[in-house]
Design a protein around this motif. Structure first.
Motif, PDB file in Angstrom:
ATOM      1  N   MET A   1       5.220  39.049  54.303  1.00  0.00           N
ATOM      2  CA  MET A   1       4.365  40.229  54.147  1.00  0.00           C
ATOM      3  C   MET A   1       4.857  41.117  53.017  1.00  0.00           C
ATOM      4  O   MET A   1       4.107  41.712  52.311  1.00  0.00           O
ATOM      5  N   GLY A   2       6.178  41.257  52.869  1.00  0.00           N
ATOM      6  CA  GLY A   2       6.781  41.916  51.734  1.00  0.00           C
ATOM      7  C   GLY A   2       6.503  43.381  51.604  1.00  0.00           C
ATOM      8  O   GLY A   2       6.421  43.905  50.513  1.00  0.00           O
ATOM      9  N   ILE A   3       6.345  44.095  52.721  1.00  0.00           N
ATOM     10  CA  ILE A   3       6.111  45.540  52.625  1.00  0.00           C
ATOM     11  C   ILE A   3       7.438  46.251  52.422  1.00  0.00           C
ATOM     12  O   ILE A   3       7.587  47.111  51.577  1.00  0.00           O
ATOM     13  N   SER A   4       8.406  45.889  53.232  1.00  0.00           N
ATOM     14  CA  SER A   4       9.797  46.315  53.077  1.00  0.00           C
ATOM     15  C   SER A   4       9.975  47.792  52.768  1.00  0.00           C
ATOM     16  O   SER A   4      10.632  48.163  51.811  1.00  0.00           O
ATOM     17  N   GLN A   5       9.361  48.627  53.546  1.00  0.00           N
ATOM     18  CA  GLN A   5       9.555  50.059  53.358  1.00  0.00           C
ATOM     19  C   GLN A   5       9.185  50.778  54.630  1.00  0.00           C
ATOM     20  O   GLN A   5       8.587  50.235  55.521  1.00  0.00           O
ATOM     21  N   LYS A   6       9.599  52.021  54.708  1.00  0.00           N
ATOM     22  CA  LYS A   6       9.247  52.837  55.864  1.00  0.00           C
ATOM     23  C   LYS A   6       7.814  53.309  55.731  1.00  0.00           C
ATOM     24  O   LYS A   6       7.322  53.575  54.647  1.00  0.00           O
ATOM     25  N   HIS A  22       5.914  58.042  69.429  1.00  0.00           N
ATOM     26  CA  HIS A  22       5.088  56.883  69.139  1.00  0.00           C
ATOM     27  C   HIS A  22       5.726  56.121  67.984  1.00  0.00           C
ATOM     28  O   HIS A  22       5.670  56.561  66.839  1.00  0.00           O
ATOM     29  N   LEU A  23       6.320  54.997  68.285  1.00  0.00           N
ATOM     30  CA  LEU A  23       7.015  54.228  67.249  1.00  0.00           C
ATOM     31  C   LEU A  23       6.125  53.087  66.782  1.00  0.00           C
ATOM     32  O   LEU A  23       5.457  52.434  67.578  1.00  0.00           O
ATOM     33  N   ILE A  24       6.120  52.845  65.500  1.00  0.00           N
ATOM     34  CA  ILE A  24       5.307  51.776  64.917  1.00  0.00           C
ATOM     35  C   ILE A  24       6.187  50.919  64.023  1.00  0.00           C
ATOM     36  O   ILE A  24       6.904  51.422  63.160  1.00  0.00           O
ATOM     37  N   PHE A  25       6.142  49.606  64.259  1.00  0.00           N
ATOM     38  CA  PHE A  25       6.855  48.648  63.417  1.00  0.00           C
ATOM     39  C   PHE A  25       5.884  47.575  62.951  1.00  0.00           C
ATOM     40  O   PHE A  25       4.921  47.245  63.653  1.00  0.00           O
ATOM     41  N   ILE A  26       6.130  47.013  61.785  1.00  0.00           N
ATOM     42  CA  ILE A  26       5.440  45.799  61.361  1.00  0.00           C
ATOM     43  C   ILE A  26       6.508  44.731  61.158  1.00  0.00           C
ATOM     44  O   ILE A  26       7.485  44.957  60.438  1.00  0.00           O
ATOM     45  N   ILE A  27       6.356  43.592  61.839  1.00  0.00           N
ATOM     46  CA  ILE A  27       7.313  42.492  61.688  1.00  0.00           C
ATOM     47  C   ILE A  27       6.594  41.271  61.120  1.00  0.00           C
ATOM     48  O   ILE A  27       5.398  41.079  61.348  1.00  0.00           O
ATOM     49  N   ASN A  28       7.313  40.462  60.355  1.00  0.00           N
ATOM     50  CA  ASN A  28       6.698  39.267  59.769  1.00  0.00           C
ATOM     51  C   ASN A  28       6.701  38.118  60.771  1.00  0.00           C
ATOM     52  O   ASN A  28       7.150  38.270  61.909  1.00  0.00           O
ATOM     53  N   LYS A  29       6.226  36.956  60.357  1.00  0.00           N
ATOM     54  CA  LYS A  29       6.110  35.849  61.311  1.00  0.00           C
ATOM     55  C   LYS A  29       7.472  35.275  61.689  1.00  0.00           C
ATOM     56  O   LYS A  29       7.576  34.542  62.672  1.00  0.00           O
ATOM     57  N   GLU A  31       9.669  37.295  62.630  1.00  0.00           N
ATOM     58  CA  GLU A  31      10.021  38.337  63.599  1.00  0.00           C
ATOM     59  C   GLU A  31      11.036  39.329  63.047  1.00  0.00           C
ATOM     60  O   GLU A  31      11.749  40.005  63.796  1.00  0.00           O
ATOM     61  N   ASN A  32      11.109  39.433  61.720  1.00  0.00           N
ATOM     62  CA  ASN A  32      11.987  40.409  61.082  1.00  0.00           C
ATOM     63  C   ASN A  32      11.195  41.680  60.760  1.00  0.00           C
ATOM     64  O   ASN A  32      10.012  41.620  60.402  1.00  0.00           O
ATOM     65  N   ILE A  33      11.860  42.825  60.860  1.00  0.00           N
ATOM     66  CA  ILE A  33      11.203  44.115  60.634  1.00  0.00           C
ATOM     67  C   ILE A  33      10.937  44.315  59.143  1.00  0.00           C
ATOM     68  O   ILE A  33      11.841  44.220  58.318  1.00  0.00           O
ATOM     69  N   GLU A  34       9.653  44.572  58.816  1.00  0.00           N
ATOM     70  CA  GLU A  34       9.267  44.794  57.424  1.00  0.00           C
ATOM     71  C   GLU A  34       9.075  46.281  57.123  1.00  0.00           C
ATOM     72  O   GLU A  34       9.335  46.732  56.024  1.00  0.00           O
ATOM     73  N   ARG A  53      14.477  44.130  57.479  1.00  0.00           N
ATOM     74  CA  ARG A  53      14.869  42.712  57.436  1.00  0.00           C
ATOM     75  C   ARG A  53      15.667  42.261  58.649  1.00  0.00           C
ATOM     76  O   ARG A  53      16.005  41.095  58.767  1.00  0.00           O
ATOM     77  N   LYS A  54      15.982  43.204  59.552  1.00  0.00           N
ATOM     78  CA  LYS A  54      16.664  42.802  60.787  1.00  0.00           C
ATOM     79  C   LYS A  54      15.639  42.181  61.752  1.00  0.00           C
ATOM     80  O   LYS A  54      14.467  42.527  61.743  1.00  0.00           O
ATOM     81  N   HIS A  55      16.125  41.251  62.592  1.00  0.00           N
ATOM     82  CA  HIS A  55      15.251  40.671  63.615  1.00  0.00           C
ATOM     83  C   HIS A  55      14.884  41.750  64.625  1.00  0.00           C
ATOM     84  O   HIS A  55      15.673  42.659  64.897  1.00  0.00           O
ATOM     85  N   ILE A  56      13.683  41.678  65.182  1.00  0.00           N
ATOM     86  CA  ILE A  56      13.203  42.714  66.096  1.00  0.00           C
ATOM     87  C   ILE A  56      14.112  42.869  67.317  1.00  0.00           C
ATOM     88  O   ILE A  56      14.190  43.931  67.925  1.00  0.00           O
TER      89      ILE A  56
END
Length: 367
Positions: A1-6, A22-29, A31-34, A53-56
Motif C-alpha cells: 500500500m505504501g502509505i507509510s505515514q500517520k 477512536h484509534l484508526i490503523f491501516i495495515i497491508n496484506k 499485516e504490517n502497520i502502514e 512497518r511493525k506487525h499489528i
C-alpha cells in the motif's frame, strides 16, 4: 500500500478535537502497520518510527488475531475484544473491527482497523442503565439522544481522520500530473490514473461507512411517498452517470409510507446495481414494478445481467462483499445499505437469480 505515514488531522485541528479514544490503523496484506491517526499515538504513546512497518501484533495482544484476520479476509469484516499494548507495557481493554480493503482486481490489499476503548463504552452504558432505573421516561430519552449524538460524533471523527490523507494524496497527484503534462510519460500517467482511481474508491468507501452509521442513528421521517415519481427521479439521475443506456421500464408502483430520502437511497443502489451488472448485455433491460398483499408492498428491480449463484446469496448483504470478479465500479456496500434501511422500516429484502439469467432484487414495506 505504501502509505507509510500517520493519518494527521488537517489544517489547524489538534488531535484532541477528534474523539481521543477512536484509534484508526491501516495495515497491508502482510499485516504490517502502514498508517495511523493522532489518537493512536496519544493513547498508545508510541512515536511514528516505533510503529510504522511493525506487525499489528506489536500493539494488539490477542491470541485470536490470526483468526480475526482470516475471518475479515473471507467475509470482509470481523470484530473481537482485544488488549492493546501501550509503550509502557500497560494493557488497555478494547474492541477492534477489521474491514478488508480490495484493489481493482478485487484482491485484498490490506485492512482498515478501527479500535474503540471498551472502558469508556462500559462507563457510558453503565451510566445509562443506572439512569434508566432512577429517572423518568423523559430523562431516559435524553440519555438515548446523548448516546446517539456521541455515535454521530465518532462517525464524523472517523470520516474526518480518514479523509484527510486522501485529500493530501489527491493534491500531490495533481502536482505530479501538472509536472508531466508537457512531457508525458506513459508509465507515470498509468500510475497516476491508478492512484486517482483508488483515491476515488476510498473516498466512496468512507462516504458509505458514514452513511451506514447515520442510518443506525437516524430517526425515520415517515410520509406518504409517490414511488412512481421517486423512481423516475432516481433513473433520471442515474442516466447521467452511466455511458450505457439501458431500456428501463417503470411499471405502476404502489405508494408507500416511508422515509423519502432513505427510499431514494434504496432505489438508487438497486437500480445502479442493475445497470452495472446488465451493462454488457445488448440491450441492457431493467424492469421496476411492485405488488401489494394484505400485509406488505413488495418492490422489485429486475435485470437481464450476469446473475449470480444463489448458494452465495447470503453474502450479498454483508459489508464489502462482491460475488463477481469482473471489473466494475463500486464499493461492495450498496446492498448492505439497502438492507439496513429496509430493516429499519421493519421490512425484508432478498434476491432471486441464476448465473447468466439476470437477477430480481426485491424488498417489502409493511402496509
Amino acid at each position: 500500500m505504501g502509505i507509510s505515514q500517520k493519518i494527521d488531522n488537517p489544517g489547524n485541528s489538534s488531535p484532541t478535537n477528534s474523539q481521543p479514544d477512536h484509534l484508526i490503523f491501516i495495515i497491508n496484506k502482510q499485516e504490517n502497520i502502514e498508517s495511523w491517526n493522532d489518537s493512536a499515538e496519544i493513547i498508545l504513546g508510541y512515536h511514528q518510527g516505533e510503529i510504522i512497518r511493525k506487525h499489528i501484533s506489536f500493539i494488539i495482544n490477542n491470541g485470536d488475531l490470526k483468526e480475526l484476520i482470516h475471518q475479515s479476509s473471507n467475509s470482509g469484516y470481523a470484530s473481537a475484544n482485544v488488549q492493546l499494548k501501550k509503550c509502557n507495557d500497560k494493557l488497555i481493554n478494547a474492541t477492534v473491527s477489521l474491514n478488508s480493503m480490495l484493489d481493482k482486481q478485487n484482491q485484498i490489499m490490506g485492512f482498515l482497523v478501527l479500535v474503540k476503548n471498551i472502558n469508556e463504552v462500559k462507563t457510558t452504558v453503565g451510566y445509562t442503565e443506572e439512569k434508566l432505573t432512577q429517572t423518568s421516561n423523559n430523562n431516559c430519552e435524553e440519555q438515548l439522544e446523548h448516546l446517539k449524538k456521541e455515535f454521530e460524533l465518532f462517525s464524523y471523527s472517523m470520516s474526518h481522520d480518514l479523509s484527510a490523507p486522501l485529500r493530501a494524496i489527491e493534491g500531490y497527484v495533481k502536482l505530479l500530473e501538472d509536472d508531466f503534462s508537457e512531457q508525458p510519460n506513459p508509465e507515470v500517467t498509468e500510475s497516476i490514473t491508478h492512484i486517482q482511481y483508488n483515491v476515488k474508491k476510498m473516498a466512496a468507501l468512507i462516504s458509505n461507512l458514514l452513511t451506514l452509521s447515520r442510518i443506525a442513528t437516524r430517526e425515520l421521517k415517515m410520509s406518504e411517498i409517490n414511488m412512481q415519481e421517486l423512481v423516475r427521479e432516481v433513473v433520471e439521475e442515474l442516466s447521467k452517470q452511466y455511458e450505457c443506456k439501458p431500456n428501463i421500464t417503470i411499471n405502476d408502483l404502489h405508494p408507500a409510507t416511508a422515509d423519502y430520502s432513505l427510499m431514494n437511497l434504496v432505489f438508487f443502489n438497486l437500480a445502479s446495481n442493475a445497470i452495472k451488472f446488465s451493462s454488457r448485455q445488448t440491450p441492457p433491460i431493467i424492469e421496476i414494478y411492485s405488488e401489494k398483499t394484505e400485509q406488505n408492498i413488495v418492490y422489485v428491480v429486475k435485470d437481464n445481467g450476469i446473475g449470480l449463484d444463489m448458494e452465495k446469496a447470503d453474502k450479498l448483504f454483508i459489508t464489502f462483499q462482491r460475488l463477481h470478479n469482473i471489473e466494475l465500479e463500486g464499493t461492495g456496500m450498496g446492498l448492505m445499505i439497502v438492507k439496513r434501511i429496509i430493516d429499519k422500516h421493519k421490512g425484508n429484502v432478498g434476491v432471486k437469480s441464476e448465473p447468466g439469467k439476470g437477477a430480481e432484487f426485491h424488498f417489502s414495506l409493511p402496509v
